[in-house]
Design an enzyme around this catalytic site. Sequence first.
Site, short mmCIF file in Angstrom:
data_model
loop_
_atom_site.label_atom_id
_atom_site.label_comp_id
_atom_site.label_asym_id
_atom_site.label_seq_id
_atom_site.Cartn_x
_atom_site.Cartn_y
_atom_site.Cartn_z
N ASP A 69 0.82 -1.21 0.00
CA ASP A 69 0.00 0.00 0.00
C ASP A 69 0.86 1.27 0.00
OD1 ASP A 69 -2.09 1.83 0.41
OD2 ASP A 69 -2.09 1.51 2.58
N ASN A 77 7.64 -6.67 6.52
CA ASN A 77 6.36 -6.12 6.98
C ASN A 77 5.25 -7.01 6.46
OD1 ASN A 77 4.59 -3.87 8.09
ND2 ASN A 77 3.83 -4.06 5.99
N GLU A 78 4.47 -7.51 7.39
CA GLU A 78 3.26 -8.28 7.07
C GLU A 78 3.45 -9.37 6.02
OE1 GLU A 78 -0.14 -5.75 6.37
OE2 GLU A 78 -0.19 -5.19 8.49
N ASN A 112 0.91 -5.49 13.72
CA ASN A 112 0.13 -4.44 13.05
C ASN A 112 -1.34 -4.75 13.31
OD1 ASN A 112 2.58 -3.61 12.07
ND2 ASN A 112 2.16 -4.08 9.93
N TYR A 163 -10.23 -1.95 9.74
CA TYR A 163 -10.56 -3.05 8.80
C TYR A 163 -11.35 -4.15 9.51
CZ TYR A 163 -7.02 -0.83 5.88
OH TYR A 163 -6.29 0.07 5.16
N GLU A 219 1.73 -1.01 14.12
CA GLU A 219 0.82 -0.18 13.30
C GLU A 219 -0.54 -0.25 13.94
OE1 GLU A 219 0.39 -0.98 9.11
OE2 GLU A 219 2.55 -1.16 8.81
N TRP A 246 0.09 4.26 13.09
CA TRP A 246 0.15 4.30 11.63
C TRP A 246 -0.75 5.40 11.16
CZ3 TRP A 246 3.53 2.51 8.39
CH2 TRP A 246 3.24 2.54 7.01
N LYS A 271 -4.17 8.00 6.87
CA LYS A 271 -4.11 7.65 8.30
C LYS A 271 -3.06 8.49 9.02
CE LYS A 271 -5.82 2.95 7.64
NZ LYS A 271 -5.55 2.74 6.22
#
Length: 604
Positions: A163, A403-404, A480, A486, A518, A563, A583
């Site tokens: 993203d 990350n993720e 995160n 979400y 995050e 975040w 954000k």
Amino acid sequence: MLYPQQNNYRDINILDGIWKFKLDPENIGLKGNWHNGINNSRPIVVPSSWNELYPDTTDYIGVGWYECDFFVPTSWISNNSGLRFSSVTYKATVWINGNLIGTHEGGHLPFEFQLDNFVNDDKSNKLVVRVENELKPDRVPPGNVEGGSLSIFMENIPRTNYDFFPYAGIDRSVYLYHLPEFHLTDVIVTTSIVNDIGLVEIIVKSNNDETNCYALISSDGDSIKSSSISLKEQNNITLKINNPKLWSCSDPFLYQLTVFITKNGKIVDSYQLEIGVRSIEIKGHQILLNGEPIELKGFGRHEDSFITGRGQNLPQTIKDHNLLKWIGANSYRTAHYPYSEEDLFLADKHGFLVVDEIPAVGLFFDGKEKDIETRLDICRKQISELINRDRNHPSVIMWSIANEPFPPDLLNRMQRMQPQETSDNIFNFLSEPVDPNATKFMNTLLTDAKKLDNTRPVTFAAVHGTPIEWLDNVDVIMLNRYYGWYFGGVMLDEAVQKLSIELDYIYGKTKKPIIISEFGAEGMTGSHSVSQELYTEEYQLEFWKRYLDLAEQKDFLIGLHAWVFADFRTTHSLKRISGLNQKGAFTRDRKPKMAAHYLKKRWN
Ligand code: BDP
């Protein structure tokens, strides 16, 4: 790889400025011998991303060619000059005077080539760089992923698996440098504190072991000098500082370290760096800085600005650091790629605790096996490049290797994260094993980072649904979390309750310190409401407030990175109004939102 430096023995020449540029959408440049020079070019600035500069470069994915001319001073022609790119995104192929001198894959990290034999000493030289930024599943970060993991949430264009906007180009400074005949090739510094003595251990590498070496540490007119060592016999020096001034967030004291190389008793090279004497260790559920528990307060950030895109923007770096101070932050993560070296020099001076991350965002473990292997190789190379670049910074307290990364069966796992899902033992599935190959991939990266630097904790930022077995090998857990956005947007009470249960579950299983790396909600500037409404500044504030309140109840939660620091440009999609992720505590032009003022109150 040492940051380029000018002193009595070393010289540099920065090639930044206006270069020639040409797009190559048909990819005909290689066959057309553009590496000898490009025709019909237009101007571009190095460093910058090409995207924001012309209408047809905005969403351009493909090949772009760069060219500039340079001279090499005659005094330099001695086989020790080089060309260093601080970052090119994504893939660079480099020619000088029509000769290929090398390639490099992966943005945000430096690479260099020897210039010798390629340059003229009597006339100008032509430097041509082909930059290519295709989005491919076997790249890091990946793009154009079949049934893309990101498209679970949003169809986006360009098709990144992450993203943020895939800015491209020669995005950081380009240096020519010259070194003396006998020179240092690396200096590695680690510090520790034993009984009020600061131990500074220095590993020295030189291009010639028929040399000697010594080191000098100085501060406020005082200095400590090591004895001279023969690099043939040893390459490590330890200096002791009695009652050292320690580096900390509130007093980020830096000593000057200078390492000298001598040949036949004469100094032939030196290199200076600022070092902080400090220790980092994990004890139980705490991170200790100089033996004292610390709490991280801060953000995930992005290198992102108007016009320069992801290109180096030093005024903005200074501004961002000032705003971090203003708001009371003491820490940030270099989400989702290594930031400029200058950013870290400032962090050393400002006392920020930095979680330093490789560009491994959007990793996934299904799809072609060969692609997975290629991604693993690239990640391993990036870890090594990152640690070699940043290991001397006192501000860098942890390495983040991803990350993720998306666990197999992501969608199914995420569904269980909805606050409405309230069956007994809701989090037990996190303890079930997942595809062993994916787990092996993660463990390989964590082990690599540990092997390259055993003085810092290693971690990664874990998405909702990450299996416990992936967390078993990290030193500090980073989560995160988006309960209340979400996952159960608007339902903040249920969201925070579910977060609380999950945190207790994960801590119970792992007994490791946890950071929420995050958490955030979109807050569109100027959007307000008296009731709880998504996208308003009030909701964004309330969201952060709830997480901060919860953190106060959990001892093992030793850090919060909201975040995100500032709104940033991302790919086009229905969920990203105006192509922005909003954000941010600050707008993209660094104006504080309501929530920024709130965080400032809480963090000061
Ligand atoms: C997280 C990602 C981050 C995104 C963020 C968001 O790590 O890159 O920008 O979500 O959706 O999952 O804002």
